[in-house]
Design a protein around this motif. Structure first.
Motif, short mmCIF file in Angstrom:
data_model
loop_
_atom_site.label_atom_id
_atom_site.label_comp_id
_atom_site.label_asym_id
_atom_site.label_seq_id
_atom_site.Cartn_x
_atom_site.Cartn_y
_atom_site.Cartn_z
N GLN A 101 28.45 14.13 8.61
CA GLN A 101 27.99 13.29 7.55
C GLN A 101 26.33 13.36 7.81
O GLN A 101 25.69 12.94 6.63
CB GLN A 101 28.50 12.05 7.88
CG GLN A 101 29.99 11.91 7.46
CD GLN A 101 30.23 12.21 5.86
OE1 GLN A 101 29.34 11.49 5.05
NE2 GLN A 101 31.13 12.92 5.46
N VAL A 102 26.02 13.23 8.93
CA VAL A 102 24.64 13.29 9.06
C VAL A 102 23.74 14.58 8.52
O VAL A 102 22.72 14.64 7.92
CB VAL A 102 24.20 13.32 10.67
CG1 VAL A 102 22.66 13.59 10.84
CG2 VAL A 102 24.58 11.93 11.29
N GLU A 103 24.62 15.85 8.81
CA GLU A 103 23.97 17.04 8.20
C GLU A 103 24.05 16.78 6.62
O GLU A 103 23.04 17.32 5.77
CB GLU A 103 24.73 18.22 8.53
CG GLU A 103 24.76 18.48 10.09
CD GLU A 103 25.41 19.78 10.63
OE1 GLU A 103 25.70 20.45 9.63
OE2 GLU A 103 25.54 19.98 11.57
N THR A 162 24.97 5.95 12.36
CA THR A 162 25.79 7.26 12.91
C THR A 162 26.50 6.93 13.89
O THR A 162 27.47 8.12 14.27
CB THR A 162 24.54 8.25 13.36
OG1 THR A 162 24.18 7.76 14.63
CG2 THR A 162 23.34 8.52 12.56
N ARG A 218 28.09 5.02 6.49
CA ARG A 218 27.40 6.20 6.17
C ARG A 218 25.95 6.46 6.36
O ARG A 218 25.37 5.31 6.59
CB ARG A 218 27.62 6.80 4.86
CG ARG A 218 26.85 6.05 3.78
CD ARG A 218 26.83 6.85 2.46
NE ARG A 218 26.09 6.10 1.41
CZ ARG A 218 24.81 6.09 1.46
NH1 ARG A 218 24.17 6.56 2.23
NH2 ARG A 218 24.27 5.30 0.35
N PRO A 219 25.63 7.49 7.00
CA PRO A 219 24.16 7.39 7.34
C PRO A 219 23.26 7.41 6.25
O PRO A 219 23.83 7.40 5.20
CB PRO A 219 23.91 8.94 7.72
CG PRO A 219 25.33 9.48 8.26
CD PRO A 219 26.13 8.70 7.13
N ILE A 265 32.36 9.78 10.39
CA ILE A 265 30.78 9.72 10.86
C ILE A 265 30.93 9.53 12.60
O ILE A 265 29.88 10.01 13.15
CB ILE A 265 30.11 8.51 10.55
CG1 ILE A 265 28.58 8.76 10.69
CG2 ILE A 265 30.66 7.19 10.54
CD1 ILE A 265 28.09 10.09 10.35
N ARG A 289 21.08 15.08 5.38
CA ARG A 289 19.93 15.76 5.38
C ARG A 289 19.83 16.86 4.17
O ARG A 289 18.81 16.78 3.46
CB ARG A 289 19.79 16.72 6.80
CG ARG A 289 19.62 15.80 7.92
CD ARG A 289 19.37 17.10 9.16
NE ARG A 289 19.11 16.30 10.12
CZ ARG A 289 19.93 16.45 11.37
NH1 ARG A 289 20.99 17.34 11.46
NH2 ARG A 289 19.73 15.65 12.63
N PRO A 309 17.48 11.26 9.17
CA PRO A 309 18.81 10.65 9.15
C PRO A 309 19.64 10.58 10.40
O PRO A 309 20.49 9.59 10.23
CB PRO A 309 19.74 11.58 7.72
CG PRO A 309 18.36 12.10 7.03
CD PRO A 309 17.61 12.41 8.12
N SER A 310 19.34 11.07 11.31
CA SER A 310 19.92 11.09 12.60
C SER A 310 19.43 9.74 13.41
O SER A 310 20.15 9.54 14.42
CB SER A 310 20.01 12.40 13.44
OG SER A 310 18.57 12.48 13.99
N GLN A 327 19.63 5.05 13.25
CA GLN A 327 20.70 5.80 14.30
C GLN A 327 21.99 4.91 14.42
O GLN A 327 23.14 5.35 14.51
CB GLN A 327 20.14 5.63 15.72
CG GLN A 327 20.90 6.53 16.60
CD GLN A 327 22.11 5.85 17.34
OE1 GLN A 327 22.07 4.72 17.49
NE2 GLN A 327 22.84 6.80 17.95
#
Length: 237
Positions: A24-26, A125, A131-132, A13, A29, A154-155, A122
């Motif tokens: 991981q952020v994507e 991240t 994990r997010p 991450i 989402r 999530p970002s 944040q």
């Protein structure tokens, strides 16, 4: 070798890919997109939150499906994505609101609360071994009597909206909102608009038992969750 590098970016991450992405952020989402839809509509006299709570089994107690949450008297939150992740963020938001009241003897601002929550998001991240949060939130409430509506990503990025949809079928619901939204809309009409937009992506007519709705009224400055009877009365014919 290329596959091993891709796998490293997927799992780490804290590692940017060569094209500047945090995978991981994507993926978080994508988890939001798999959640049932939630809609927020800002009216001239308050904020309406509408959520889809499909009845997965006749044995499920509908009150146990948590997608609408009261954070403070003047703030409510709707979620889309992982419910367990949402609960953690709701608990954080409630503590933040109570600390504001205890420390400063005043209600927390909606924008301040949203940014505190997104700062917390944040951090996840940038921390190794974490994990997010796989959830997005709609934060609706009143700042000095003025309706405000925010989305969290999530970002850890906050966005302010007049009307917004998160979760599954976001693009279609958002298109419906963009076509019908009026900045001068009143709160009762905002509830009807949210239900209409949600119904536009449903194959069957909306069932009041499978929908949740709440309002924050500028006059009373209170978060109120609507009953099934009130939702049924607001459903489009």
């Amino acid at each position: 070798m290329q596959g091993q590098q891709q796998q490293a970016y997927d799992r780490g991450i804290t590692i940017f890919s060569p094209d500047g992405r945090l995978y991981q952020v994507e993926y978080a989402r994508e988890a939001v997109k798999r959640g049932t839809a939630s809609i927020g509509v800002r009216a001239s006299d308050g904020v309406a939150l509408i959520v889809d709570k499909p009845v997965r089994s006749p044995l499920v107690e509908q009150d146990s499906v948590e997608k609408l949450h009261k954070v403070d008297d003047h703030v409510g939150i709707a979620s889309a994505g992982h419910v367990a992740d949402a609960r953690r963020l709701i608990d954080f938001a409630r503590r933040d609101a109570q600390v504001e009241r205890l420390r400063y003897e005043q209600a927390i601002g909606v924008e301040t609360l949203t940014k505190d929550v997104t700062d917390h998001i944040q951090q996840f991240t940038q921390i190794g071994g974490a994990r997010p949060f796989g959830v997005a939130l709609l934060v609706g409430g009143l700042d000095d009597g003025q309706p405000r509506l925010f989305e969290t990503d999530p970002s850890g990025t906050p966005y302010e909206w007049q009307a917004i949809a998160i979760g599954s079928d976001r693009e279609e619901i958002q298109s419906s909102l963009e076509a019908e939204y009026d900045p001068e809309i009143e709160l009762a009409e905002a509830v009807e608009l949210g239900l209409q937009a949600l119904g536009s992506v449903q194959e069957e007519p909306l069932d009041p038992a499978g929908v949740g709705a709440a309002t924050v009224d500028a006059e009373s400055e209170q978060y109120i969750q609507l009953t099934n009877e009130e939702i049924e009365a607001a459903l489009p014919e």
